[in-house]
Design a protein around this motif. Structure first.
Motif, PDB file in Angstrom:
ATOM      1  N   THR A  26       1.113  -1.565   0.107  1.00  0.00           N
ATOM      2  CA  THR A  26      -0.216  -0.001  -0.007  1.00  0.00           C
ATOM      3  C   THR A  26       0.594   0.999  -0.299  1.00  0.00           C
ATOM      4  O   THR A  26       2.033   1.273   0.311  1.00  0.00           O
ATOM      5  CB  THR A  26      -0.733  -0.557   1.065  1.00  0.00           C
ATOM      6  OG1 THR A  26      -1.907   1.040   0.869  1.00  0.00           O
ATOM      7  CG2 THR A  26       0.008  -0.506   2.536  1.00  0.00           C
ATOM      8  N   THR A  27       0.758   2.320  -0.351  1.00  0.00           N
ATOM      9  CA  THR A  27       0.446   3.162  -0.686  1.00  0.00           C
ATOM     10  C   THR A  27       0.327   4.388   0.524  1.00  0.00           C
ATOM     11  O   THR A  27       1.004   5.258   1.216  1.00  0.00           O
ATOM     12  CB  THR A  27       0.230   4.122  -1.655  1.00  0.00           C
ATOM     13  OG1 THR A  27      -0.433   4.407  -1.755  1.00  0.00           O
ATOM     14  CG2 THR A  27       1.118   3.511  -2.659  1.00  0.00           C
ATOM     15  N   SER A  70      -4.153 -13.722  12.858  1.00  0.00           N
ATOM     16  CA  SER A  70      -3.123 -12.641  13.264  1.00  0.00           C
ATOM     17  C   SER A  70      -2.545 -11.527  11.984  1.00  0.00           C
ATOM     18  O   SER A  70      -2.935 -11.345  11.028  1.00  0.00           O
ATOM     19  CB  SER A  70      -1.999 -13.367  13.996  1.00  0.00           C
ATOM     20  OG  SER A  70      -1.684 -14.503  12.874  1.00  0.00           O
ATOM     21  N   ARG A  71      -1.220 -10.784  12.455  1.00  0.00           N
ATOM     22  CA  ARG A  71      -1.353  -9.871  11.735  1.00  0.00           C
ATOM     23  C   ARG A  71       0.565  -9.354  11.540  1.00  0.00           C
ATOM     24  O   ARG A  71       0.916  -9.529  13.336  1.00  0.00           O
ATOM     25  CB  ARG A  71      -2.022  -8.403  10.990  1.00  0.00           C
ATOM     26  CG  ARG A  71      -1.941  -7.676  12.534  1.00  0.00           C
ATOM     27  CD  ARG A  71      -3.305  -6.578  12.030  1.00  0.00           C
ATOM     28  NE  ARG A  71      -2.401  -5.933  11.068  1.00  0.00           N
ATOM     29  CZ  ARG A  71      -3.563  -4.629  10.435  1.00  0.00           C
ATOM     30  NH1 ARG A  71      -4.708  -4.735  10.556  1.00  0.00           N
ATOM     31  NH2 ARG A  71      -2.959  -3.737   8.909  1.00  0.00           N
ATOM     32  N   ASP A  72       1.271  -9.450  10.819  1.00  0.00           N
ATOM     33  CA  ASP A  72       2.724  -9.361  11.109  1.00  0.00           C
ATOM     34  C   ASP A  72       2.349  -7.487  10.785  1.00  0.00           C
ATOM     35  O   ASP A  72       3.220  -7.379   9.194  1.00  0.00           O
ATOM     36  CB  ASP A  72       3.733 -10.125  10.719  1.00  0.00           C
ATOM     37  CG  ASP A  72       5.389  -9.189  11.281  1.00  0.00           C
ATOM     38  OD1 ASP A  72       4.891  -8.012  11.199  1.00  0.00           O
ATOM     39  OD2 ASP A  72       6.076 -10.306  11.372  1.00  0.00           O
ATOM     40  N   ASN A  73       2.633  -6.599  11.077  1.00  0.00           N
ATOM     41  CA  ASN A  73       1.949  -4.863  10.524  1.00  0.00           C
ATOM     42  C   ASN A  73       3.169  -4.407   9.896  1.00  0.00           C
ATOM     43  O   ASN A  73       3.218  -3.808   9.311  1.00  0.00           O
ATOM     44  CB  ASN A  73       1.451  -4.517  11.893  1.00  0.00           C
ATOM     45  CG  ASN A  73       0.764  -4.232  12.045  1.00  0.00           C
ATOM     46  OD1 ASN A  73      -0.412  -4.342  11.434  1.00  0.00           O
ATOM     47  ND2 ASN A  73       0.243  -3.529  13.354  1.00  0.00           N
ATOM     48  N   ASP A  74       4.857  -5.092  10.351  1.00  0.00           N
ATOM     49  CA  ASP A  74       6.164  -5.123   9.409  1.00  0.00           C
ATOM     50  C   ASP A  74       6.481  -5.575   8.519  1.00  0.00           C
ATOM     51  O   ASP A  74       6.863  -5.310   7.762  1.00  0.00           O
ATOM     52  CB  ASP A  74       7.288  -5.352  10.696  1.00  0.00           C
ATOM     53  CG  ASP A  74       7.583  -4.233  12.146  1.00  0.00           C
ATOM     54  OD1 ASP A  74       8.290  -5.091  13.269  1.00  0.00           O
ATOM     55  OD2 ASP A  74       6.657  -3.131  12.286  1.00  0.00           O
ATOM     56  N   LYS A  75       5.762  -6.579   8.398  1.00  0.00           N
ATOM     57  CA  LYS A  75       6.104  -7.249   6.667  1.00  0.00           C
ATOM     58  C   LYS A  75       4.300  -7.347   6.383  1.00  0.00           C
ATOM     59  O   LYS A  75       4.218  -7.685   5.748  1.00  0.00           O
ATOM     60  CB  LYS A  75       5.861  -8.771   7.657  1.00  0.00           C
ATOM     61  CG  LYS A  75       7.473  -9.632   8.671  1.00  0.00           C
ATOM     62  CD  LYS A  75       7.684 -10.627   8.241  1.00  0.00           C
ATOM     63  CE  LYS A  75       8.853 -10.859   9.111  1.00  0.00           C
ATOM     64  NZ  LYS A  75       9.101 -13.026   9.148  1.00  0.00           N
ATOM     65  N   LYS A  76       3.537  -6.822   6.802  1.00  0.00           N
ATOM     66  CA  LYS A  76       2.495  -5.896   5.950  1.00  0.00           C
ATOM     67  C   LYS A  76       1.715  -7.904   5.665  1.00  0.00           C
ATOM     68  O   LYS A  76       1.007  -7.618   4.494  1.00  0.00           O
ATOM     69  CB  LYS A  76       2.736  -5.481   4.991  1.00  0.00           C
ATOM     70  CG  LYS A  76       2.928  -3.724   5.429  1.00  0.00           C
ATOM     71  CD  LYS A  76       3.939  -2.900   4.302  1.00  0.00           C
ATOM     72  CE  LYS A  76       3.803  -1.612   4.505  1.00  0.00           C
ATOM     73  NZ  LYS A  76       3.804  -0.700   3.293  1.00  0.00           N
ATOM     74  N   THR A  77       1.655  -8.625   6.393  1.00  0.00           N
ATOM     75  CA  THR A  77       0.708  -9.598   5.650  1.00  0.00           C
ATOM     76  C   THR A  77      -0.571  -9.898   7.849  1.00  0.00           C
ATOM     77  O   THR A  77      -0.263  -9.765   8.657  1.00  0.00           O
ATOM     78  CB  THR A  77       2.013 -11.220   6.048  1.00  0.00           C
ATOM     79  OG1 THR A  77       2.807 -10.232   5.526  1.00  0.00           O
ATOM     80  CG2 THR A  77       0.996 -12.172   6.047  1.00  0.00           C
TER      81      THR A  77
END
Length: 111
Positions: A26-27, A70-77
């Motif tokens: 995403t931008t 779950s999510r990993d915000n740093d890995k955008k996943t």
């Protein structure tokens, strides 16, 4: 602009597990809510679960206690861990955020 790419689907026996991934690009600085939906043959697309960037989670009744988002915000996943799968979980699973849909990944559960 948001792009979503799902992966991790496959064929599994009832009672088995799969882990889906949704990689987003995403931008926009941050995407708050990311959803997982599914669509079984001949049925409407339905919500499965969602998660906020802060980790607040919601599950629909059919998957509560069996699926974990779950999510990993740093890995955008964003992930969807699916345990104790049932044949009725068979569907194409879609990732969704900010009115954008991924192409989906097929999950098939055999009895």
């Amino acid at each position: 602009q948001v792009q979503l790419v799902e992966s991790g689907g496959g064929l599994v026996q009832a009672g088995g597990s799969l882990k889906l991934s949704c990689a987003y690009s995403t931008t926009i600085e941050n995407i708050d809510v990311v959803d997982w939906y599914r669509q079984a043959p001949g049925k409407q697309r339905e919500l499965v679960a969602w998660i906020t960037s802060g980790g607040i989670r919601y599950y629909t009744d059919p998957v509560k206690g069996r699926f974990t988002i779950s999510r990993d915000n740093d890995k955008k996943t964003v992930f969807l861990q699916m345990n104790s799968l049932k044949p009725e979980d068979t569907a194409v699973y879609y990732c969704h955020a900010r009115a954008v849909w991924g192409r989906g990944t097929q999950v098939t559960v055999s009895s």
